[in-house]
Design a protein around this motif. Sequence first.
Motif, short mmCIF file in Angstrom:
data_model
loop_
_atom_site.label_atom_id
_atom_site.label_comp_id
_atom_site.label_asym_id
_atom_site.label_seq_id
_atom_site.Cartn_x
_atom_site.Cartn_y
_atom_site.Cartn_z
N LEU A 1 -14.48 25.01 67.41
CA LEU A 1 -15.15 24.08 66.49
C LEU A 1 -15.64 24.82 65.25
CD1 LEU A 1 -17.29 21.63 68.65
CD2 LEU A 1 -15.21 21.16 67.38
N ALA A 2 -16.21 26.02 65.49
CA ALA A 2 -16.73 26.81 64.36
C ALA A 2 -15.59 27.17 63.43
CB ALA A 2 -17.42 28.07 64.88
N SER A 3 -14.46 27.58 64.02
CA SER A 3 -13.31 27.90 63.19
C SER A 3 -12.86 26.68 62.42
CB SER A 3 -12.16 28.40 64.07
OG SER A 3 -12.56 29.50 64.82
N GLY A 4 -12.91 25.54 63.11
CA GLY A 4 -12.53 24.29 62.45
C GLY A 4 -13.44 23.99 61.28
N LEU A 5 -14.75 24.18 61.47
CA LEU A 5 -15.69 23.94 60.38
C LEU A 5 -15.39 24.85 59.21
CD1 LEU A 5 -19.13 23.46 62.20
CD2 LEU A 5 -17.64 21.71 61.20
N SER A 6 -15.14 26.14 59.53
CA SER A 6 -14.85 27.09 58.46
C SER A 6 -13.56 26.70 57.75
CB SER A 6 -14.70 28.50 59.03
OG SER A 6 -15.85 28.84 59.75
N PHE A 7 -12.59 26.29 58.55
CA PHE A 7 -11.30 25.87 58.01
C PHE A 7 -11.49 24.74 57.02
CE2 PHE A 7 -7.40 23.44 58.08
CZ PHE A 7 -6.40 24.40 58.12
N LEU A 8 -12.42 23.84 57.34
CA LEU A 8 -12.69 22.71 56.46
C LEU A 8 -13.63 23.07 55.32
CD1 LEU A 8 -13.18 19.90 59.11
CD2 LEU A 8 -11.21 20.23 57.63
N GLY A 9 -14.09 24.33 55.33
CA GLY A 9 -15.00 24.75 54.27
C GLY A 9 -16.44 24.35 54.56
N LEU A 10 -16.76 24.02 55.78
CA LEU A 10 -18.10 23.58 56.11
C LEU A 10 -18.91 24.65 56.83
CD1 LEU A 10 -17.34 19.97 57.33
CD2 LEU A 10 -18.67 20.60 55.30
N GLY A 11 -18.23 25.69 57.28
CA GLY A 11 -18.95 26.69 58.05
C GLY A 11 -19.21 27.92 57.21
N VAL A 12 -18.65 28.99 57.67
CA VAL A 12 -18.78 30.25 56.94
C VAL A 12 -18.04 30.13 55.60
CG1 VAL A 12 -18.22 32.70 57.08
CG2 VAL A 12 -18.84 31.45 59.14
N ARG A 13 -18.65 30.69 54.54
CA ARG A 13 -18.02 30.53 53.24
C ARG A 13 -17.32 31.82 52.82
NH1 ARG A 13 -22.76 27.35 50.20
NH2 ARG A 13 -23.92 28.66 51.65
N PRO A 14 -16.27 31.70 52.03
CA PRO A 14 -15.60 32.90 51.52
C PRO A 14 -16.61 33.74 50.76
CG PRO A 14 -14.47 30.89 50.84
CD PRO A 14 -15.73 30.48 51.48
N PRO A 15 -16.51 35.03 50.73
CA PRO A 15 -15.36 35.81 51.22
C PRO A 15 -15.56 36.34 52.63
CG PRO A 15 -16.80 37.23 49.95
CD PRO A 15 -17.48 35.89 50.04
N GLU A 16 -16.49 35.76 53.38
CA GLU A 16 -16.76 36.32 54.70
C GLU A 16 -15.50 36.30 55.57
OE1 GLU A 16 -19.45 37.78 55.26
OE2 GLU A 16 -20.56 37.04 53.53
N PRO A 17 -15.30 37.34 56.38
CA PRO A 17 -14.07 37.42 57.17
C PRO A 17 -14.21 36.68 58.50
CG PRO A 17 -15.29 39.46 57.37
CD PRO A 17 -16.10 38.58 56.48
N GLU A 18 -14.33 35.36 58.46
CA GLU A 18 -14.39 34.62 59.72
C GLU A 18 -12.98 34.14 60.03
OE1 GLU A 18 -15.09 31.55 62.67
OE2 GLU A 18 -14.18 31.25 60.70
N TRP A 19 -12.62 34.18 61.34
CA TRP A 19 -11.23 33.91 61.70
C TRP A 19 -10.75 32.52 61.27
CZ3 TRP A 19 -11.89 36.10 67.33
CH2 TRP A 19 -11.97 37.49 67.27
N GLY A 20 -11.56 31.53 61.47
CA GLY A 20 -11.15 30.18 61.10
C GLY A 20 -10.92 30.05 59.61
N LEU A 21 -11.85 30.66 58.86
CA LEU A 21 -11.74 30.64 57.41
C LEU A 21 -10.49 31.39 56.96
CD1 LEU A 21 -13.25 29.79 54.85
CD2 LEU A 21 -14.45 31.97 54.92
N MET A 22 -10.24 32.54 57.61
CA MET A 22 -9.06 33.33 57.26
C MET A 22 -7.79 32.54 57.51
SD MET A 22 -10.39 36.89 58.94
CE MET A 22 -8.90 37.84 58.86
N LEU A 23 -7.80 31.80 58.64
CA LEU A 23 -6.65 30.97 58.98
C LEU A 23 -6.41 29.96 57.86
CD1 LEU A 23 -4.80 30.77 61.47
CD2 LEU A 23 -6.23 28.91 62.28
#
Lengths: 333, 300, 330
Positions: free
Chosen positions: B235-257
């Motif tokens: 879910l966290a990766s999903g949130l990051s993927f949608l731009g709702l969780g961790v914000r760039p440039p942080e190296p979170e896996w979902g965001l990186m995906l």
Amino acid sequence: MTKPLLTVRGLVKHFPIAGGLFGPKKVVRAVDDIAFDVMDGETLGIVGESGCGKSTTARLLMHLMDPTAGEILFDGAKVGTPDLSLTEYRRQVQMVFQDSYASLNPRLTIESSIAFGPQVHGVPQREAIERARDLLAKVGLEPSRFAGRYPHELSGGQRQRINIARALALRPKIVILDEAVSALDKSVEAQVLNLLLDLKDEFKLTYVFISHDLHVVRYMSDRVMVMYLGKVAEIGPSEAIFDDPFHPYSAALTRSMPTMDPDNRTNEAPLFGDPPNPIDPPPGCRFHTRCSLAEGVCAQREPVLTRAAELHDVACLRSEPGSGHSAAPAVAA
Amino acid sequence: MTSLSSLMPQDPAKTIAPIEKSPGYWAGVIRRFGKDKLAIAAGIVVLILLLIAVFAPLLAPMDPYAGRTIRRLRPVGTDGFPLGTDELGRDMLSRLIYGARYSLMMGVAPVIMAFGIGSLIGIIAGYVGGKTNTAIMRTIDVFYAFPSVLLAVALSGALGAGIQNALVSLTVVFIPPIARVAEAVTTQVRNRDYVEAARASGAKALTIIRVHVLGNVLGPIFVYATGLISVSMILASGLSFLGLGVRPPEPEWGLMLNTLRTAIYNQPLVAALPGMMIFITSISFNVLADGLRNAMDVKV
Amino acid sequence: MAIPPLVDIRDLHVTFTGGPKPIRAINGVDLSLERGETLAILGESGSGKSVTLRAMLRLNPEKRTKVEGSITVGGKDVLALGSKDLQAFRGRDVSMIFQEPALALDPVYTLGHQIAETIVKHDGGSWDDARKRALDLFERVRIPSPERRLDNYPHEMSGGMRQRAMIALALACNPKVLLADEPTTALDATVQIQILLLVRELQREFGIAVMFVTHDIGVAVEVADRVAVMYGGRIVETGPIRDILNAPRHPYTIGLLKSRAHGAMTKGQRLDAIPGSPPDLANLPPGCSFAPRCKLALPACSESTPDPVEVGSGHMARCFRTEATAPVPA
């Protein structure tokens, strides 16, 4: 006989049950206005069929549920008053349940389970543990072998011994035994019954012994109370109830016991059908629907507990003076 | 005698005779867990990930934030960049190592918080019963009625992007299921005869909960909660993927995906790496949770 | 040549292999049942009495159970039946009633439907005929207002009536053998005696052979002609009910009878209890499994298992010490 230790007056317990969505609210009349005494030092047996309210009575006596009405007096004092707090009452009255496994916490060692009660009542831990080990020896389990064990490592008979030890840990006056030997194998049951008699002598205990096994109740009890659909049908000395009962239900119950004589087997069932549902008990005498001696009046008039012989009360219109039943004695002038 | 006195800290256990001790419940759990090879393997993977997360600064060969457009999207196996580089030329290996921190935190922290809050709610509702139970549990059910992804997205959307808000929304998502399990288990335990017996001994509710209820309900709730860790990570990766969780440039896996998905045709392997990490981690947590459930002999 | 018995069980061994340790539930049971006879199998929990019964219908989980020996019912080798034959065998040759009718009755169909369906499935014929037969069965098991009761669902009936309905279902296909697994244990005393009498009546009426498992000697006395006492997965004593009751020869049977609370006892008199607890089937002692609890045990009892000794006409005891248990002539 000595003084009453426990006095029950007008005890009622109704359980509400959900009716249909718009239907009227219904209640199960589990215990419906019963009164009796438990004498100091006696064993009072309670018998009856499923739905007669004997287990509910046990739980009410133990204050595990609130009665709908009525009161329980211990040694003359009402429970929950300044004279007798609930905590103090619970030190005096303890209970052993039917299911030996479910009544022990699986995560606690045997000695911790037994020592829990005394610790609740302020006994220091070490003393409580010592008391637990003494009791283990008293119930016939070697403390050094059993104190550190867990319930699942023991047999049913051993677990029930532990439950008895736990009940005794608070040094109560009364122990309520709710089908305490019913789940045990016959060969083990005899051991536990012997143990209960030994402990009664040693600790001067008073027992309330609830069981569906009439042989065992007869063997254990000084007096017996027969319950039917939430009411007391008859209460009196054990021999009188079993050998010379007044209430037709008590008679049917004793005649339902297997004969143990292959040449004189039972040839006719004393009663037909099952006990009625306590949600909707029959009017009048609750037993009249199954009673072979019932007359018209039995469906209308509810019998009251009447003295029929010495220490022997019965709730049957046949024994109630002037009740209208043809067998009823005349009203004393 | 040390074991005895450690059990009873307030008095020296000298006067109490020694007794045979049974191996306790936990010894049995460890023994059973020790036989489950798959669960041990999963446990080792989780432990390695944990170590990677803790020692990320020591392990990462390069700065995970330093990128150079000149070395964008190098393939796996490039000299100096064993796992290639991302769309901004940052070292993938270093970013994945640092990413373990975020992903583990996003997986574990909400579950721990929800475990605490949910258990508390559930145990109270279960032990008190009656109308209190109905009031608490029906409120919980309102939250439970939403699909978890939708609830997480909606809450994060409302609170705004960022790690803290993502943690809060994930915690809120996991409280209802944990509270429900806690309530169910507590209701069961509460009706056991040993709790009745404890009440009959005159013990107060809090004492009974402490001695007789907690020990028998926390295990099942804990096992259930461990199973939620992988869900939380995803879910966290999903949130990051949608731009709702961790914000760039942080190296979170979902965001990186998410940011690498445009490179799926150029460097499919590199683009898939964060997803693989999410997959490995979540499946390890799941296998571990299953192993714990079997070892603890819990039926949820 | 004598007619072979209806049921013939020879050297039956049943071992449950599902757990960490094999559980030796039955260790060499020989049992026979004649046409129209009622045999009670008496034993405590874990004695193997229910497992024996289940083995006759092959109800024990096949994958986790090892069955050795032979079971023959009316000439059929039960252990060799294929799945189709087994299905026909269950219900038609041998049927069973349980302690919990819930195990045998389907909650979503009316009782009439269930019985009629069983009849149609096994015997063919029309639904109307089957339904008539169901009504007849309900009358035979003395269910009041049977016509109306046929349309009841199991939950609408009381415990005793459900038990009667289950017996009707078990009799639907005229089985030769009725197996009864503690059918009265969960019932109240006044209902129990009704069901026992019913079993006796039906046995007389249908000439059916009954194998009745119970832990209560009193129940056995009410229904059985013959008793087999089981302990630790073996039959330790078998014989006519009168002999077992009046002159038991195995120390376990003797102990069981003596430990009973009965009316003739004086207040406060202690029961003559058997010490110890029943054996652990995963860890059976060598030799006679009762030896560790037996007052008469000799060293030899823990070394080898005694063979049955004939101590009377049709009365066998599996004990080395039968000479010590012989009744003293009065």
